[in-house]
Design an enzyme around this catalytic site. Structure first.
Site, short mmCIF file in Angstrom:
data_model
loop_
_atom_site.label_atom_id
_atom_site.label_comp_id
_atom_site.label_asym_id
_atom_site.label_seq_id
_atom_site.Cartn_x
_atom_site.Cartn_y
_atom_site.Cartn_z
CE1 TYR A 1 -22.33 -35.63 -6.10
CE2 TYR A 1 -22.57 -36.16 -8.31
CZ TYR A 1 -21.77 -36.40 -7.08
OH TYR A 1 -21.22 -37.67 -6.88
CB THR A 2 -20.84 -28.70 -6.01
OG1 THR A 2 -20.92 -29.27 -4.90
CG2 THR A 2 -22.18 -27.91 -6.25
CG ASP B 1 -14.98 -22.33 -14.15
OD1 ASP B 1 -15.91 -22.71 -13.27
OD2 ASP B 1 -13.79 -22.42 -13.91
CE1 TYR C 1 -20.81 -29.16 -10.95
CE2 TYR C 1 -18.91 -27.90 -12.07
CZ TYR C 1 -20.08 -27.96 -11.14
OH TYR C 1 -20.35 -26.91 -10.39
CE LYS D 1 -24.08 -25.98 -12.36
NZ LYS D 1 -25.07 -25.63 -11.23
N1 NAP Z 1 -18.14 -24.67 -5.52
C1 NAP Z 1 -17.63 -23.97 -6.70
O1 NAP Z 1 -16.33 -23.65 -6.72
C2 NAP Z 1 -18.38 -23.69 -7.73
C3 NAP Z 1 -18.13 -22.86 -8.92
C4 NAP Z 1 -18.81 -22.45 -9.94
C5 NAP Z 1 -20.10 -22.90 -9.86
N2 NAP Z 1 -20.81 -23.15 -8.97
C6 NAP Z 1 -22.18 -23.42 -8.66
O2 NAP Z 1 -22.60 -22.65 -7.64
C7 NAP Z 1 -23.92 -23.33 -6.96
C8 NAP Z 1 -23.40 -23.48 -5.62
O3 NAP Z 1 -22.20 -24.11 -5.22
P1 NAP Z 1 -21.77 -24.50 -3.81
O4 NAP Z 1 -20.46 -24.69 -3.90
O5 NAP Z 1 -22.24 -23.64 -2.68
O6 NAP Z 1 -22.49 -26.09 -3.93
P2 NAP Z 1 -22.59 -26.94 -2.32
O7 NAP Z 1 -21.69 -26.20 -1.13
O8 NAP Z 1 -22.36 -28.19 -2.69
O9 NAP Z 1 -24.06 -26.56 -1.99
C9 NAP Z 1 -25.19 -26.95 -2.75
C10 NAP Z 1 -26.29 -27.47 -1.77
O10 NAP Z 1 -27.33 -28.13 -2.60
C11 NAP Z 1 -27.72 -29.34 -1.88
N3 NAP Z 1 -28.26 -30.24 -2.85
C12 NAP Z 1 -27.57 -31.41 -3.37
N4 NAP Z 1 -28.46 -32.23 -4.33
C13 NAP Z 1 -29.93 -31.39 -4.13
C14 NAP Z 1 -30.97 -31.82 -4.31
N5 NAP Z 1 -31.26 -32.82 -5.32
N6 NAP Z 1 -32.00 -30.80 -4.50
C15 NAP Z 1 -31.80 -29.65 -3.33
N7 NAP Z 1 -30.40 -29.39 -2.76
C16 NAP Z 1 -29.45 -30.20 -3.10
C17 NAP Z 1 -26.42 -29.80 -0.96
O11 NAP Z 1 -26.95 -30.67 -0.07
P3 NAP Z 1 -25.76 -31.84 0.33
O12 NAP Z 1 -24.60 -31.00 0.72
O13 NAP Z 1 -26.41 -32.25 1.43
O14 NAP Z 1 -25.43 -32.65 -0.70
C18 NAP Z 1 -26.14 -28.46 -0.75
O15 NAP Z 1 -26.58 -27.85 0.56
C19 NAP Z 1 -24.02 -24.61 -7.67
O16 NAP Z 1 -24.80 -24.61 -8.71
C20 NAP Z 1 -22.49 -24.85 -8.29
O17 NAP Z 1 -22.50 -25.85 -9.44
C21 NAP Z 1 -19.90 -23.78 -7.58
#
Ligand code: NAP
Length: 287
Positions: A68-69, A109, A132, A136
């Site tokens: 949940y981002t 981060d 958040y 995490k």
């Molecule tokens: N984005 C950033 O800048 C960033 C920075 C640091 C770390 N991260 C980490 O990197 C990872 C990937 O990030 P991202 O930006 O690619 O995230 P994202 O685009 O939000 O993708 C996350 C995916 O997980 C799905 N999801 C949500 N709840 C779920 C559940 N209960 N069970 C299974 N799937 C679920 C979402 O579906 P829906 O879209 O339908 O909700 C989405 O397809 C995450 O762990 C995030 O915390 C991201």
């Protein structure tokens, strides 16, 4: 290798799926909560289903990109944040323990407070400022408590073709506005999901274990990032640097949460391209 990806339709998950599929030696099992056929739907908060799914599919590696981002959304939806970002990881870790599957998990981060004044190393003390970040961090704690061996990858400021990212936000705003105000007191490394996905594949193939920070080379403020986007893409707009306090967002952000990649370079010989080069490449492709 048989690799199961959770959150495979997300920004990182979709690029990682492409990279894994592109490698003939790997088999991909994509899962997400929506978009995919019913048989590939996997909500990581459903403990029993997670167990059954992993037992049935028998992957050798699970990569958890699900999360949940929505950082500001987490402040309001605290229960959902902990359910997905903490309990979801616990469910995956328990299922992987049971089936002897290697778990790769993505973190952020935002588990740091950004007050160190220099890049964070893997063993620096976390102190999250937001829900958040706290959710995490609890996911990380579960991972470490449940499994002896795992790969925990912390990253930041993701930019990918699927999903909302800063580059598209800036480009969209340039179309409608004459003036843009962007914060100049938060620092990080713009990280491109294609580069990160390649690094995740490399780390899996090299058998990496423990914690690694994986981001593109170099860092900047959001204002400097916006400046570079406009410089490379053109656009007539006045760009003004502002302080974070001026925009009053629900979730506090760490001011300087740059992640050190020294360990990644030293142990694994991996250095990601400079963020400016990957930005150029991103902008050169049709969107
Ligand atoms: N984005 C950033 O800048 C960033 C920075 C640091 C770390 N991260 C980490 O990197 C990872 C990937 O990030 P991202 O930006 O690619 O995230 P994202 O685009 O939000 O993708 C996350 C995916 O997980 C799905 N999801 C949500 N709840 C779920 C559940 N209960 N069970 C299974 N799937 C679920 C979402 O579906 P829906 O879209 O339908 O909700 C989405 O397809 C995450 O762990 C995030 O915390 C991201």
């Amino acid at each position: 290798m048989r690799v199961l990806i959770t959150g495979a339709r997300g920004m990182l998950g979709s690029d990682l799926s492409l990279i894994i599929v592109g490698e003939k030696k790997h088999q991909l099992v994509e899962t997400d909560i929506a978009e995919l056929p019913e048989s590939s739907r996997l909500d990581i908060t459903w403990k029993e289903k997670v167990n059954d799914f992993i037992a049935r599919e028998k992957p050798e590696v699970v990569v958890n990109t699900a999360g949940y981002t929505d950082v500001d959304g987490c402040e309001k939806n605290v229960e959902l944040a902990f359910s997905v970002n903490s309990e979801g990881v616990k469910n995956l870790a328990l299922a992987c323990l049971k089936s002897q599957t290697f778990l790769v998990h993505l973190s952020t981060d935002y588990i740091f407070d950004g007050r160190k004044g220099m890049p964070y190393c893997e063993d620096d003390l976390p102190n999250p400022l937001s829900i958040y970040g706290r959710s995490k961090l609890q996911g990380e704690v579960y991972l470490e408590q449940i499994l002896d061996h795992y790969l925990l990858i912390r990253t930041q400021w993701l930019c990918g073709r699927r999903g909302k990212n800063f580059i598209e936000t800036i480009l969209n705003q340039v179309r409608d506005k004459k003036e843009l105000r962007v914060v100049d007191d938060q620092w990080g490394s713009p990280t491109f999901t294609r580069d990160l996905s390649w690094a995740i594949k490399e780390l899996i193939e090299k058998g990496a274990k423990g914690i690694y920070h994986v981001v593109n080379y170099g860092y900047c403020s959001w204002f400097q990032f916006a400046q570079k986007i406009l410089e490379l893409n053109g656009g007539q707009v006045d760009l003004t640097p502002i302080r974070s306090a001026e925009i009053n967002r629900p979730a506090p952000r760490p001011p300087f949460s740059v992640l050190s990649t020294e360990k990644l370079k030293k142990n694994m010989g991996i250095v990601l391209p400079a963020w400016q080069d990957s930005l150029k490449e991103y902008l050169s492709k049709e969107r």
